[in-house]
Design an enzyme around this catalytic site. Sequence first.
Site, PDB file in Angstrom:
ATOM      1  N   GLU A   1      10.006 -15.512  -0.804  1.00 40.85           N
ATOM      2  CA  GLU A   1       9.775 -14.254  -0.105  1.00 40.85           C
ATOM      3  C   GLU A   1       8.366 -14.237   0.484  1.00 40.85           C
ATOM      4  O   GLU A   1       7.402 -14.503  -0.218  1.00 40.85           O
ATOM      5  CB  GLU A   1       9.979 -13.081  -1.075  1.00 40.85           C
ATOM      6  CG  GLU A   1      11.459 -12.902  -1.390  1.00 40.85           C
ATOM      7  CD  GLU A   1      11.733 -12.322  -2.757  1.00 40.85           C
ATOM      8  OE1 GLU A   1      10.862 -11.639  -3.310  1.00 40.85           O
ATOM      9  OE2 GLU A   1      12.839 -12.577  -3.285  1.00 40.85           O
TER      10      GLU A   1
ATOM     11  N   GLU B   1      16.529 -13.960  -5.142  1.00 38.27           N
ATOM     12  CA  GLU B   1      15.960 -15.069  -5.920  1.00 38.27           C
ATOM     13  C   GLU B   1      17.024 -16.023  -6.434  1.00 38.27           C
ATOM     14  O   GLU B   1      16.824 -17.248  -6.427  1.00 38.27           O
ATOM     15  CB  GLU B   1      15.136 -14.545  -7.103  1.00 38.27           C
ATOM     16  CG  GLU B   1      13.764 -14.003  -6.727  1.00 38.27           C
ATOM     17  CD  GLU B   1      13.791 -12.562  -6.258  1.00 38.27           C
ATOM     18  OE1 GLU B   1      14.892 -11.968  -6.237  1.00 38.27           O
ATOM     19  OE2 GLU B   1      12.728 -12.011  -5.927  1.00 38.27           O
TER      20      GLU B   1
ATOM     21  N   ALA C   1       6.484 -13.990 -12.514  1.00 39.54           N
ATOM     22  CA  ALA C   1       7.367 -14.565 -13.527  1.00 39.54           C
ATOM     23  C   ALA C   1       8.401 -13.566 -14.042  1.00 39.54           C
ATOM     24  O   ALA C   1       9.473 -13.964 -14.491  1.00 39.54           O
ATOM     25  CB  ALA C   1       6.540 -15.128 -14.684  1.00 39.54           C
TER      26      ALA C   1
ATOM     27  N   PHE D   1      10.310 -11.935 -12.426  1.00 36.61           N
ATOM     28  CA  PHE D   1      11.522 -12.010 -11.610  1.00 36.61           C
ATOM     29  C   PHE D   1      12.362 -13.230 -11.980  1.00 36.61           C
ATOM     30  O   PHE D   1      13.414 -13.467 -11.387  1.00 36.61           O
ATOM     31  CB  PHE D   1      11.182 -12.083 -10.112  1.00 36.61           C
ATOM     32  CG  PHE D   1      10.201 -11.049  -9.627  1.00 36.61           C
ATOM     33  CD1 PHE D   1      10.049  -9.836 -10.282  1.00 36.61           C
ATOM     34  CD2 PHE D   1       9.432 -11.269  -8.492  1.00 36.61           C
ATOM     35  CE1 PHE D   1       9.134  -8.880  -9.838  1.00 36.61           C
ATOM     36  CE2 PHE D   1       8.524 -10.324  -8.041  1.00 36.61           C
ATOM     37  CZ  PHE D   1       8.375  -9.127  -8.721  1.00 36.61           C
TER      38      PHE D   1
ATOM     39  N   HIS E   1       6.376  -6.429 -14.701  1.00 36.19           N
ATOM     40  CA  HIS E   1       5.688  -7.416 -13.872  1.00 36.19           C
ATOM     41  C   HIS E   1       4.758  -8.317 -14.679  1.00 36.19           C
ATOM     42  O   HIS E   1       3.914  -8.996 -14.098  1.00 36.19           O
ATOM     43  CB  HIS E   1       4.863  -6.718 -12.778  1.00 36.19           C
ATOM     44  CG  HIS E   1       5.641  -6.389 -11.541  1.00 36.19           C
ATOM     45  ND1 HIS E   1       6.773  -5.628 -11.553  1.00 36.19           N
ATOM     46  CD2 HIS E   1       5.451  -6.748 -10.242  1.00 36.19           C
ATOM     47  CE1 HIS E   1       7.234  -5.507 -10.312  1.00 36.19           C
ATOM     48  NE2 HIS E   1       6.465  -6.179  -9.506  1.00 36.19           N
TER      49      HIS E   1
HETATM   50  C1  LIG Z   1      13.600  -9.075  -7.760  1.00 37.55           C
HETATM   51  C2  LIG Z   1      12.287  -8.835  -7.098  1.00 37.55           C
HETATM   52  N1  LIG Z   1      11.846  -9.700  -6.177  1.00 37.55           N
HETATM   53  C3  LIG Z   1      10.690  -9.509  -5.551  1.00 37.55           C
HETATM   54  C4  LIG Z   1       9.915  -8.424  -5.833  1.00 37.55           C
HETATM   55  C5  LIG Z   1       8.575  -8.209  -5.123  1.00 37.55           C
HETATM   56  N2  LIG Z   1       8.707  -7.088  -4.199  1.00 37.55           N
HETATM   57  C6  LIG Z   1       8.307  -5.849  -4.533  1.00 37.55           C
HETATM   58  S1  LIG Z   1       8.669  -4.730  -3.355  1.00 37.55           S
HETATM   59  C7  LIG Z   1       9.342  -5.900  -2.361  1.00 37.55           C
HETATM   60  C8  LIG Z   1       9.903  -5.525  -1.029  1.00 37.55           C
HETATM   61  C9  LIG Z   1      10.968  -4.511  -1.153  1.00 37.55           C
HETATM   62  O1  LIG Z   1      11.472  -4.212   0.099  1.00 37.55           O
HETATM   63  P1  LIG Z   1      12.411  -2.960   0.280  1.00 37.55           P
HETATM   64  O2  LIG Z   1      13.528  -3.007  -0.694  1.00 37.55           O
HETATM   65  O3  LIG Z   1      12.788  -2.921   1.710  1.00 37.55           O
HETATM   66  O4  LIG Z   1      11.508  -1.712  -0.094  1.00 37.55           O
HETATM   67  P2  LIG Z   1      10.166  -1.221   0.617  1.00 37.55           P
HETATM   68  O5  LIG Z   1       9.025  -1.897  -0.064  1.00 37.55           O
HETATM   69  O6  LIG Z   1      10.260  -1.569   2.060  1.00 37.55           O
HETATM   70  O7  LIG Z   1      10.140   0.243   0.396  1.00 37.55           O
HETATM   71  C10 LIG Z   1       9.290  -7.148  -2.962  1.00 37.55           C
HETATM   72  C11 LIG Z   1       9.789  -8.403  -2.357  1.00 37.55           C
HETATM   73  C12 LIG Z   1      10.382  -7.549  -6.825  1.00 37.55           C
HETATM   74  N3  LIG Z   1       9.679  -6.487  -7.210  1.00 37.55           N
HETATM   75  N4  LIG Z   1      11.579  -7.765  -7.421  1.00 37.55           N
END
Ligand SMILES: Cc1ncc(C[n+]2csc(CCOP(=O)(O)OP(=O)(O)O)c2C)c(N)n1
Lengths: 322, 322, 335, 335
Positions: free
Chosen positions: B29, B58, B82, B84, B127
């Site tokens: 990502e 993932e 980690a 995740f 986290h």
């Molecule tokens: C399973 C997982 N993968 C990666 C992350 C890291 N992460 C936190 S927010 C995010 C983006 C989320 O995007 P979206 O669902 O569109 O929500 P937004 O932040 O745009 O409100 C990511 C990749 C996470 N928290 N959980």
Amino acid sequence: MAEMTFIQALRAALSEEMRRDPQVFVMGEDVRAGTFAVTTGLVDEFGPERVRNTPISEAGFTGLAVGAAMIGYRPYVELTIASFCYVAMDMIVNQAAKNRFLFGGQAKVPAVFRFVEFSRSYAAAQHTDRPHSLFMAIPGLKIIAPTTPRDAKGLLKTAIRDDDPAVMFDDSTFWTRRGEVPEGDYTIPIGRASIAREGRDVTLVAIFTLYPALAAAEELEKEGVSVEVIDPLTLVPLDTETILASVAKTGRLVVSDMAHRTCSAASEVAALVAERGFRSLRAPIRRVCTPDVHIPYSPPLERQIYPDKDKLVAAVRDVLSA
Amino acid sequence: MAEMTFIQALRAALSEEMRRDPQVFVMGEDVRAGTFAVTTGLVDEFGPERVRNTPISEAGFTGLAVGAAMIGYRPYVELTIASFCYVAMDMIVNQAAKNRFLFGGQAKVPAVFRFVEFSRSYAAAQHTDRPHSLFMAIPGLKIIAPTTPRDAKGLLKTAIRDDDPAVMFDDSTFWTRRGEVPEGDYTIPIGRASIAREGRDVTLVAIFTLYPALAAAEELEKEGVSVEVIDPLTLVPLDTETILASVAKTGRLVVSDMAHRTCSAASEVAALVAERGFRSLRAPIRRVCTPDVHIPYSPPLERQIYPDKDKLVAAVRDVLSA
Amino acid sequence: MAVEVQAERATYVEMLRRMLAIRTFEQKAEELLNRGEILGSMHSSIGQEAVCVGGCMAVRPDDYMTGHHRSHGHPIAKGADLKRLMAELLGRVTGVCHGKGGSMHLADFSVGSLGEAAIVGSSLPIAAGAGLAIKLSGSGKVCLAFFGDGASNTGIFHEALNLASIWKLPVVFLCENNQYAITTSIKISSAVQQIAHRASAYAMPGQVVDGQDVLAVHAAVRAAADRARAGEGPTLVEAMTYRYGEHSTRLRLPLYRSAEEVEAWKQRDPIVLFRGWIVERGLATADELAHLEDAVKADVEAAVEFAHQSPYPDLDSLWDDMYADPSPWRERPIG
Amino acid sequence: MAVEVQAERATYVEMLRRMLAIRTFEQKAEELLNRGEILGSMHSSIGQEAVCVGGCMAVRPDDYMTGHHRSHGHPIAKGADLKRLMAELLGRVTGVCHGKGGSMHLADFSVGSLGEAAIVGSSLPIAAGAGLAIKLSGSGKVCLAFFGDGASNTGIFHEALNLASIWKLPVVFLCENNQYAITTSIKISSAVQQIAHRASAYAMPGQVVDGQDVLAVHAAVRAAADRARAGEGPTLVEAMTYRYGEHSTRLRLPLYRSAEEVEAWKQRDPIVLFRGWIVERGLATADELAHLEDAVKADVEAAVEFAHQSPYPDLDSLWDDMYADPSPWRERPIG
Ligand SMILES: Cc1ncc(C[n+]2csc(CCOP(=O)(O)OP(=O)(O)O)c2C)c(N)n1
Ligand SMILES: Cc1ncc(C[n+]2csc(CCOP(=O)(O)OP(=O)(O)O)c2C)c(N)n1
Ligand SMILES: [Mg+2]
Ligand SMILES: [Mg+2]
């Protein structure tokens, strides 16, 4: 006392609890037919709303169980083979185990998740994981590990009534074992080990290896060696007092675990004793585990790799001669 | 020798390997922006085909990495935090780790999966997992755990070239640490520990705790206590010889691990020594780990719960006075 | 229409008040973060207030709601006390989670806020599980589940929506489509460009609404909640929206959105739009609204004050919420 | 058409031969299991042969293929040697996986069979990963991914299909919809009753075909493979089929399918249908087909014979395929 099999004992526990408490319900793949034996027939008594066949969506329905538990239900989730735990693992680790804490006690998650550890099932490496130590490393869970029909029934009942999330592991070779089970309602406390056999010379802590451990103790008895066999029954919280007291008496420890050796429950017990029972130890600790190799399909190969009576006997002799 | 940060060292390793071998590519990502620091800028040199931003999937892209690895590629998979790992765990455990074995050697899976262990990031329990011991319990994986820029670069390069699947863990507090890194192409063998500081009185095995361990050793030096600090660098295979040799010399072991105590890497080291180094031991082993409690958000609380210099000093004094 | 509107005047003003509360709370939180008082990462809802409020006020106070990592706005919209939310951000023992959850785990069960999950997608099955509990108990409630566009690419989204559909669970899945997951545009992460399009794969209705129009969100969620309460199962509502700031307040990432794109969205600010609508219809005077804003500011200040006066949790409290009976753990050494 | 048909006579006969090989192999395997010679669990492809063969013969010998738990038929259809497959079922060192994989993990890389995965759904991203490797290498191959109706409810299905679509990977997702996952009917497990309907959630074509008609499967997969090779991305093909036996040969489950339903499907047996089609068109005489059947039987007998004469792997071989260099492990005690 009634005699029943391990599976019958689990089924009795579950149906008694479902009768006692309408908040208890069952979810999982094919639970109505009961491909994993425990839930067979429950739908006839409790109906399809409380005995729910799921799609193949382990993460999904485990998560649903957590959500339902957070607002008052007590789901029993049949996750079948332990090798499938990984697809549902996030929901158990990041949700079930943590939500009470994360939300400052606003939620509790009184769910029970069951995993079967396959051995001598000849199903190869993707169906033969023994991940109980992985879950032991996750704070917030309770982990029960019954080995006899009596303990299976009593511990499952306790786990269902308990307000914390519990994971139950059982070994598939236990299913057809028969044993005495007390009549009526009884429970077994989480966190207390059983001294399955008293002894003086060596402590043998047997994790999912009670039966070969007892056989080994019997054989060694003939040589005049007295082995104390401890069955932890609960892996978290672990009954450290019973283990340490035994080692204080015997001065020697063999610990066996059906899981791979590295970072196993056996490693944890060994570390505990090396830390807190060291002064009583008169010989090196010995772990007897499945080696750090995947479980092969070929039946004659698979049969050779688990802890068994002979390996335990050898290990006990080892620590006695050391 | 060039001085660089831990993250710069990892980035150098990755870009050098991508230059050297066109089969190496990167997935994860936001790897183009490089939110997890290592991959920043790679897309400019190697293009979007080899530096692939993924959806939040993932399990999916980890599985794709395994599939691509099985037919000749060498993916570096940025799995970020980690915590995740659990959503991708099935793909690492049941596919990456097992496929070579299951298919009788027809496939190899030369992929690298990176996880960052957050500490002092104030991100709360979802986290801040430190699941390295869970992966140690899975046969078939190699697990690297670099702590310095030099080791980070050398070990990552080795892991990328290695034909086995490797999981890399690093602690987020290492990222800005600077250190000397040899010029040009160099690798560090997987499976060899580093004696970070020689000593005579106590062996201190420091798992992700090198820096407080060195600080503790320095402080104890002033009291005339000589501590040998061992940084395993690779958790699987573990360099048991180096650890056992050190304990043979010192007779005392403290083992610390940033992870929760139960079934930790520290437990494994303790078990190993209780088994194979027992005769040299003159005092109980002491584990210094994060307690079996979830990591709280509140910064003043979080800061108190990890192994730190003071806890290590106290533990060393403990085993010396025992 | 006019009569209805007058009758619901108080509701509209309350909607605006909550939107203002979210924005003001977020601005203050960003300020505290930039001042070094908040140390973790934090994801602001600024720009997305209409989705939070339109969604939460379309369900009842005792209905349930689940959030995600970007969820300061959701509990506020659901009616949670700002004091305890702010205290949580500041890691205080008086926080809604006693300082254990922080920014990504606000939960206030007293207003039906079942908590946020920081693992993207993972609150969806929790919401469906609440739906299952509602169904089993016959309580007639619904659960509203917020999630992002990025979350719709997770496997758990698929499993949760399928389960909710086959069991006709009373859940409203409300996607806040701000078109990015961190730096990754939906254009390169999702095979379909409208998340609502995926509803048909679960045989549930899917609907796209203007996420900057609080009334449009409100109407769509209300209809979906009615449908859920009637036993007809879940609905997927997709609200098109935008976050004004960085993914997380602390991040400084290379540019991935054009200045024009950001500006264009700011031109349709949900608070400006709704305030205009209210004034236009004579539901409140400019003066009344100025008062409202002052009151909100005072509330946020009071929340910060409350937090600042509260102590941090002490070490022993760590074990309090681990287990129903944490004593076996409490006895062990910390080291 | 007639000319074409004559020209491809050999292909049609080969299709039939492979279908017969699957059925005969499975019958023999069941016999061995019932005799106690095969000890694990085993999932038979009987009834589903047309999907296996129609799919595998629509791609090239050096294209890739992934299977799942019910996958004796897939490698056979892809051209694998029966001897080494049977030896694997019997746990022999001469098995295609040296006795390490068994029934649920047959793999024969020499014919592009990348292996089966026993975790439902988990072979889908592996197939997509093969597709990614193909794309990166420009080899022009495709990967054919078999999966069941039950697998389409897993999260990994969602993630794999989305990834394959956004990256336009050369993959054909071929669903063997036999309408049950163990005892659970698709009617209660999936919100949509045709899996192909889910294709639109991934912006890929979805097509339902008669899975008992080997030529229909073949045509659909061929078209999808052509599309994939042309760089247009993945396709979801759903073949309606049925397993005649229990989910797993060893299981004895309470009835969950009516006798009529089973009978109706047996009336459209894929082998009978295709044999009839061949004879009708004069592509082979009854005599020739009798010969073919005898030859297949002899092959299967020879495979059993081969397996029986082969030794079991010895303990030390355990470590051979663990790591590129397994020596650190080999040195440790077994106990
Ligand atoms: C399973 C997982 N993968 C990666 C992350 C890291 N992460 C936190 S927010 C995010 C983006 C989320 O995007 P979206 O669902 O569109 O929500 P937004 O932040 O745009 O409100 C990511 C990749 C996470 N928290 N959980
Ligand atoms: C993740 C996972 N969950 C459960 C199982 C147990 N299991 C094996 S096959 C099967 C049914 C699969 O159904 P389907 O995908 O339709 O394939 P079919 O057996 O009908 O060919 C199940 C539930 C498994 N192997 N993996
Ligand atoms: Mg988004
Ligand atoms: Mg099926």
